[in-house]
Write an enzyme that holds these catalytic residues in place. Sequence first.
Site, PDB file in Angstrom:
ATOM      1  N   ARG A 245      12.582  -2.034  -8.324  1.00 44.11           N
ATOM      2  CA  ARG A 245      11.157  -1.942  -8.660  1.00 44.11           C
ATOM      3  C   ARG A 245      11.018  -1.537 -10.117  1.00 44.11           C
ATOM      4  O   ARG A 245      11.869  -0.838 -10.660  1.00 44.11           O
ATOM      5  CB  ARG A 245      10.463  -0.882  -7.782  1.00 44.11           C
ATOM      6  CG  ARG A 245      10.532  -1.145  -6.291  1.00 44.11           C
ATOM      7  CD  ARG A 245       9.690  -2.316  -5.826  1.00 44.11           C
ATOM      8  NE  ARG A 245       8.264  -2.150  -6.087  1.00 44.11           N
ATOM      9  CZ  ARG A 245       7.437  -1.488  -5.295  1.00 44.11           C
ATOM     10  NH1 ARG A 245       7.857  -0.935  -4.183  1.00 44.11           N
ATOM     11  NH2 ARG A 245       6.150  -1.392  -5.603  1.00 44.11           N
TER      12      ARG A 245
ATOM     13  N   LYS B 282       4.584   5.047   5.435  1.00 42.92           N
ATOM     14  CA  LYS B 282       3.839   3.788   5.504  1.00 42.92           C
ATOM     15  C   LYS B 282       3.649   3.297   6.940  1.00 42.92           C
ATOM     16  O   LYS B 282       3.312   2.146   7.186  1.00 42.92           O
ATOM     17  CB  LYS B 282       4.546   2.745   4.636  1.00 42.92           C
ATOM     18  CG  LYS B 282       4.511   3.210   3.174  1.00 42.92           C
ATOM     19  CD  LYS B 282       5.352   2.413   2.238  1.00 42.92           C
ATOM     20  CE  LYS B 282       5.246   3.032   0.829  1.00 42.92           C
ATOM     21  NZ  LYS B 282       6.088   2.367  -0.145  1.00 42.92           N
TER      22      LYS B 282
ATOM     23  N   PRO C  89       0.831  -1.202   0.000  1.00 50.05           N
ATOM     24  CA  PRO C  89       0.000   0.000   0.000  1.00 50.05           C
ATOM     25  C   PRO C  89       0.867   1.255   0.000  1.00 50.05           C
ATOM     26  O   PRO C  89       1.930   1.275   0.607  1.00 50.05           O
ATOM     27  CB  PRO C  89      -0.802  -0.119   1.298  1.00 50.05           C
ATOM     28  CG  PRO C  89      -0.043  -1.071   2.145  1.00 50.05           C
ATOM     29  CD  PRO C  89       0.706  -1.973   1.227  1.00 50.05           C
ATOM     30  N   GLU C  90       0.419   2.283  -0.686  1.00 55.80           N
ATOM     31  CA  GLU C  90       1.158   3.539  -0.683  1.00 55.80           C
ATOM     32  C   GLU C  90       0.569   4.448   0.383  1.00 55.80           C
ATOM     33  O   GLU C  90      -0.399   4.098   1.064  1.00 55.80           O
ATOM     34  CB  GLU C  90       1.112   4.168  -2.074  1.00 55.80           C
ATOM     35  CG  GLU C  90       1.721   3.224  -3.104  1.00 55.80           C
ATOM     36  CD  GLU C  90       2.164   3.889  -4.402  1.00 55.80           C
ATOM     37  OE1 GLU C  90       2.401   5.107  -4.410  1.00 55.80           O
ATOM     38  OE2 GLU C  90       2.291   3.161  -5.401  1.00 55.80           O
TER      39      GLU C  90
END
Length: 304
Positions: A293, A51, A2-3
């Site tokens: 990423r 986060k 999740p961002e």
Amino acid sequence: MPEGNEIHRWAERHYAAFGGKVIRADGPQGRFKDTDVIDGRKLLRVMAVGKHLGYVFGKDRILHIHLGLQGDFTEGTGPLPEVRGALRLRMWNAAAIKKPVAPGESKRHAWYADDDGSNDFDAKRVAWVELRGPMDCSIYTNAKWDKLRERLGPDPLGVDGKGGDDPDRAFAKILKSRKAIGELLMDQSVIAGIGNIYRAELLFRARLSPFTPGKDVPEATLRAIWNDALPLMRAGMADRRIVTTLPRDRPSSHGRNSKRPPEKAEVHYVYRRNGLPCFVCGTAVRKQEMAGRNLFWCPVCQTD
Ligand SMILES: [Zn+2]
């Protein structure tokens, strides 16, 4: 993963559900043993930075949660459901639920990407939440939380999801670095809360190449990216959907002038659109790994 929008959404939602109320907490499978520090106390505030979540139950009584890759919350309105799965922690409103009874309703929350919001219900009706699979769930002292904040860069959403963090610390780090801006935006010690989707989309909207060294990015561009991030991430909190395209850039006819929600294939400019034509210039969007990423960008729209 999740961002920041998703983390801040939980913070707002859990505060709306439990803020100012006496909360019961337990770790019914022994996976979290420090619940006595917070059990039976009032939840005073819920903070979010990047986060990380921090539920404040008093001085040195901060419940710290980092969901990591696997972590997720389940929530419900009815009685506490029976214990199942690898349950780390559950919290419930002491006034709404006198004692745990089983069984009950326990619906798993879909990720924002697949959730059209139709399962959503008013946070004020939430009686309990369960936490499974987090990277961390532990009690922080105020000093430990402050240390975490120092370690993390400023968060475009601010600690309460409404902005307000000072970005100068982040700008100074970026303007000194030879690392690519695409890498720096993902570095939580530079800027907190931006993940892979926002990284790709913010750079596209700024028409900036992700390979530009930090030191070569004009400060005005950094400020523009910072200012762009708050409304985009706030919108992602509200509807659990990250939409970054402007209506005029969406090719489908209903997108052009309509207020209707965009089609799934049109919510992002470049994220996971490799090989597809850029909505603005028609060039194939590219993909390459950066700092572990996948990075997506348009080689024509985004320049140094
Ligand atoms: Zn393009």
